[in-house]
Structure formats: structure tokens, C-alpha cells
Design an enzyme around this catalytic site. Sequence first.
Site, PDB file in Angstrom:
ATOM      1  N   ILE A 121      -7.464   1.554 -14.189  1.00  0.00           N
ATOM      2  CA  ILE A 121      -7.341   1.893 -12.763  1.00  0.00           C
ATOM      3  C   ILE A 121      -6.025   1.391 -12.169  1.00  0.00           C
ATOM      4  CG2 ILE A 121      -9.843   1.941 -12.464  1.00  0.00           C
ATOM      5  CD1 ILE A 121      -9.468  -0.644 -10.708  1.00  0.00           C
ATOM      6  N   LYS A 144     -13.691  -4.354   2.241  1.00  0.00           N
ATOM      7  CA  LYS A 144     -14.511  -3.188   1.889  1.00  0.00           C
ATOM      8  C   LYS A 144     -16.013  -3.404   2.076  1.00  0.00           C
ATOM      9  CE  LYS A 144     -11.338  -0.913  -1.307  1.00  0.00           C
ATOM     10  NZ  LYS A 144     -11.172  -0.293  -2.621  1.00  0.00           N
ATOM     11  N   ASN A 172     -17.758  -7.785 -19.624  1.00  0.00           N
ATOM     12  CA  ASN A 172     -17.149  -8.644 -18.602  1.00  0.00           C
ATOM     13  C   ASN A 172     -17.022 -10.070 -19.114  1.00  0.00           C
ATOM     14  OD1 ASN A 172     -16.094  -8.792 -15.917  1.00  0.00           O
ATOM     15  ND2 ASN A 172     -17.871 -10.022 -15.341  1.00  0.00           N
ATOM     16  N   ARG A 173     -15.981 -10.779 -18.583  1.00  0.00           N
ATOM     17  CA  ARG A 173     -15.787 -12.186 -18.952  1.00  0.00           C
ATOM     18  C   ARG A 173     -17.061 -12.985 -18.663  1.00  0.00           C
ATOM     19  NH1 ARG A 173     -11.229 -15.322 -15.649  1.00  0.00           N
ATOM     20  NH2 ARG A 173     -12.590 -14.605 -13.973  1.00  0.00           N
ATOM     21  N   ASP A 227     -13.711   5.849  -3.608  1.00  0.00           N
ATOM     22  CA  ASP A 227     -13.093   5.252  -4.809  1.00  0.00           C
ATOM     23  C   ASP A 227     -13.738   5.776  -6.098  1.00  0.00           C
ATOM     24  OD1 ASP A 227     -11.185   3.624  -3.556  1.00  0.00           O
ATOM     25  OD2 ASP A 227     -12.633   2.009  -3.259  1.00  0.00           O
ATOM     26  N   SER A 241       0.823  -1.218   0.000  1.00  0.00           N
ATOM     27  CA  SER A 241       0.000   0.000   0.000  1.00  0.00           C
ATOM     28  C   SER A 241       0.854   1.265   0.000  1.00  0.00           C
ATOM     29  CB  SER A 241      -0.915   0.013   1.232  1.00  0.00           C
ATOM     30  OG  SER A 241      -1.598   1.245   1.291  1.00  0.00           O
TER      31      SER A 241
HETATM   32  P1  ATR Z   1     -12.146  -6.099  -7.610  1.00  0.00           P
HETATM   33  O1  ATR Z   1     -12.946  -6.036  -6.335  1.00  0.00           O
HETATM   34  O2  ATR Z   1     -10.711  -5.739  -7.453  1.00  0.00           O
HETATM   35  O3  ATR Z   1     -12.796  -5.370  -8.740  1.00  0.00           O
HETATM   36  P2  ATR Z   1     -13.193  -8.733  -8.227  1.00  0.00           P
HETATM   37  O4  ATR Z   1     -14.449  -8.371  -7.537  1.00  0.00           O
HETATM   38  O5  ATR Z   1     -12.578 -10.048  -7.951  1.00  0.00           O
HETATM   39  O6  ATR Z   1     -12.062  -7.659  -7.962  1.00  0.00           O
HETATM   40  O7  ATR Z   1     -13.462  -8.565  -9.818  1.00  0.00           O
HETATM   41  C1  ATR Z   1     -12.505  -8.906 -10.715  1.00  0.00           C
HETATM   42  C2  ATR Z   1     -12.944  -8.531 -12.136  1.00  0.00           C
HETATM   43  O8  ATR Z   1     -11.888  -8.922 -13.004  1.00  0.00           O
HETATM   44  C3  ATR Z   1     -14.188  -9.250 -12.628  1.00  0.00           C
HETATM   45  O9  ATR Z   1     -14.835  -8.448 -13.584  1.00  0.00           O
HETATM   46  C4  ATR Z   1     -13.565 -10.484 -13.292  1.00  0.00           C
HETATM   47  O10 ATR Z   1     -14.360 -11.107 -14.287  1.00  0.00           O
HETATM   48  P3  ATR Z   1     -15.436 -12.253 -13.866  1.00  0.00           P
HETATM   49  O11 ATR Z   1     -16.633 -11.496 -13.338  1.00  0.00           O
HETATM   50  O12 ATR Z   1     -15.719 -12.964 -15.138  1.00  0.00           O
HETATM   51  O13 ATR Z   1     -14.765 -13.100 -12.830  1.00  0.00           O
HETATM   52  C5  ATR Z   1     -12.367  -9.867 -13.947  1.00  0.00           C
HETATM   53  N1  ATR Z   1     -11.324 -10.857 -14.229  1.00  0.00           N
HETATM   54  C6  ATR Z   1     -10.469 -11.407 -13.347  1.00  0.00           C
HETATM   55  N2  ATR Z   1      -9.614 -12.250 -13.979  1.00  0.00           N
HETATM   56  C7  ATR Z   1      -9.941 -12.216 -15.299  1.00  0.00           C
HETATM   57  C8  ATR Z   1      -9.423 -12.839 -16.490  1.00  0.00           C
HETATM   58  N3  ATR Z   1      -8.384 -13.672 -16.422  1.00  0.00           N
HETATM   59  N4  ATR Z   1      -9.998 -12.554 -17.668  1.00  0.00           N
HETATM   60  C9  ATR Z   1     -11.061 -11.715 -17.737  1.00  0.00           C
HETATM   61  N5  ATR Z   1     -11.596 -11.081 -16.662  1.00  0.00           N
HETATM   62  C10 ATR Z   1     -11.054 -11.334 -15.456  1.00  0.00           C
END
Ligand code: ATR
Length: 282
Positions: free
Chosen positions: A218, A66, A150-151, A102, A15
Site C-alpha cells: 500500500i 479516522k 502480524n508481528r 480506503d 498529503s
Molecule cells: P495503520 O493505521 O497505518 O495501519 P497502525 O494501526 O499503527 O498503523 O498499524 C501498524 C501495523 O504495522 C501493525 O500491524 C504493526 O504491527 P504490531 O501490531 O505488531 O504493532 C505493524 N508494524 C509497525 N512497525 C513494525 C515493525 N517494526 N515490524 C513489524 N511490524 C510492524
Amino acid sequence: MKKLYAVLGDPIGQSMSPIMHNDLFSYYQMDAAYHPFQVKSEDLKAAILGLRAIGISGFNVTVPHKSTIIPLLDGVDELAMSIGAVNTVVNEDGRFVGYNTDGLGFLKGLSTYLPSISDRKVLVIGAGGAARAIYFTLAYNKPQVIDIANRTIEKAEELIEACPFEVSSRALALNDANNHLEDYDVIIQTTMIGMSPKVLEQPLMITNLNPHALVCDIIYNPLETKLLKEARQRGATTQNGLDMFVYQGALAFEKWTGITPDVQRMKENVLKQLGGTQNVNR
Ligand code: ATR
């Protein structure tokens, strides 16, 4: 008596917040200190009791606390409650009150490039916690469109469903987003894909990027992700995550102390720690 501030997270070693806030305390000649504490999820409740007992003046919470902090607080402001996440807690006469800086921090950083987002078409990449704070805060400020790619498309749909503010939004699969990319004025990458050490990763192809677009990531380590580099090479304006990080910290500092801090100083301080230079940002 010296005032104490803190950040709770797990992990917490990386951090930059302690360096940023301690520099501000010394710059504004305040008798205060900011300390990082590694707190495991199962210890959060006990940690909050401890912070109450010592009368801490304020603190930040980061991953993974959080959302789980919310029931442990005495009050949560409306935006933080709708986002479902708190990153800043203020001790208001013994009451611990939670805020989320944020999304607002992101918006403040964005406004240094775009004074207004109304009439803009925005694409948010990702649907996790960071996307949620940014999406809800932007939705409140009413751009023309905010789509989410999103994935897992269902998570993007859930986010759109959960948003308390009315805005035109569609959920897209990542591989579909590139097909429509030229429609967007602002693209905001909110996942951790491309963050150090996995700097060669990129969440989606951007071959159809509009060269007049603003592309934000970000992530601030590295200062220029693979996505931002490619966007810059395609002629787009780019913004890394440093502004969001600094502005969320500035908003927290203001809530704790009533002082609007020197954001440029904060940015230079963090950049110095990261070993970067200012012009990497643009
Ligand atoms: P944060 O709180 O930091 O935003 P999170 O809640 O774990 O972390 O969310 C991670 C994001 O990154 C999600 O949109 C995730 O996609 P999924 O909803 O499909 O899980 C995305 N993400 C993480 N790894 C990924 C990858 N290898 N390819 C594509 N998207 C990914």
C-alpha cells in the site's frame, strides 16, 4: 459560491490529496477548492464545528483522526462503521455523513490486475488500521482464504474475530508466514515498513514466494519498496500503493460531486509529483 473541500490530519504536509483534487476541479471546470488543514487530536471537535459553520461541502480525514471522527458525525455508512474508520465525509443537506473509501479503493485497484478474487488465497501482512479496512472489504468479497500475518499475532487474531463477514482466516506470526508463502495467490503488505525514508526495511522474508503471485504494497513512496523489488526479482507481479491512493480519492470525488473522475489522469498527476514513471508500477 465556491465550494470548499479539505483534508484534516496531523501531520498533513506530505498529503497528495490537495494536488489530486484541485486538478480534478479545474479539469471538470468546477468552482471548488480543496485545502489541507493540520488539526491536532485535541482540536478535532472544534475543527468539525468550524467546518459545519462554514458549510464545507465535504472533506477527507487521515491519520490520526479516522476513528475519533466517528462520534462527531451525523451518520456513518455500514462498511465504514464495521471497519471503525472514516476517511471521507459528505455534507448531505447539512448532515455530515462518513464513508470509508480506503478498502474499496484498494479493491478497485486490485481489480485492474485481478477481475475477481473468489477462489484466491490471500495473505494480508499487518493488522493495523489500513489492514482492517482492506481485510473487511476483501472478506465481504469472499476469497477462498484471507490469512493475516502480524508481528503481534494477538492483533491479527483480534482482527479476524472482529470481522463481520464470514471468511476462512488464520493468524500467523511474521516469521511463520514465509514458510507458507507459496500457498498464496495474493499478498498484501499494509504496514508502513519500507516507506521513505526507511526504504531498506522489509516486514518479512519472501524466499518461498510463489512466482505466479500478485504482491501488493500500500506504500507509494517509494513507488517500489524493497519488498516489491524482491518480489519482482522472484518473478511475481507487483502493484504499489498508487492505485489504492488514487481510487480512494476517485471514490471520494464521486461521492462529493457525482462525477466519476478520470483515474488515469489522477494517477499521472500524482506520479508527476512523485517524480516517477508509470512502468515502475508493474
Ligand atoms: P495503520 O493505521 O497505518 O495501519 P497502525 O494501526 O499503527 O498503523 O498499524 C501498524 C501495523 O504495522 C501493525 O500491524 C504493526 O504491527 P504490531 O501490531 O505488531 O504493532 C505493524 N508494524 C509497525 N512497525 C513494525 C515493525 N517494526 N515490524 C513489524 N511490524 C510492524
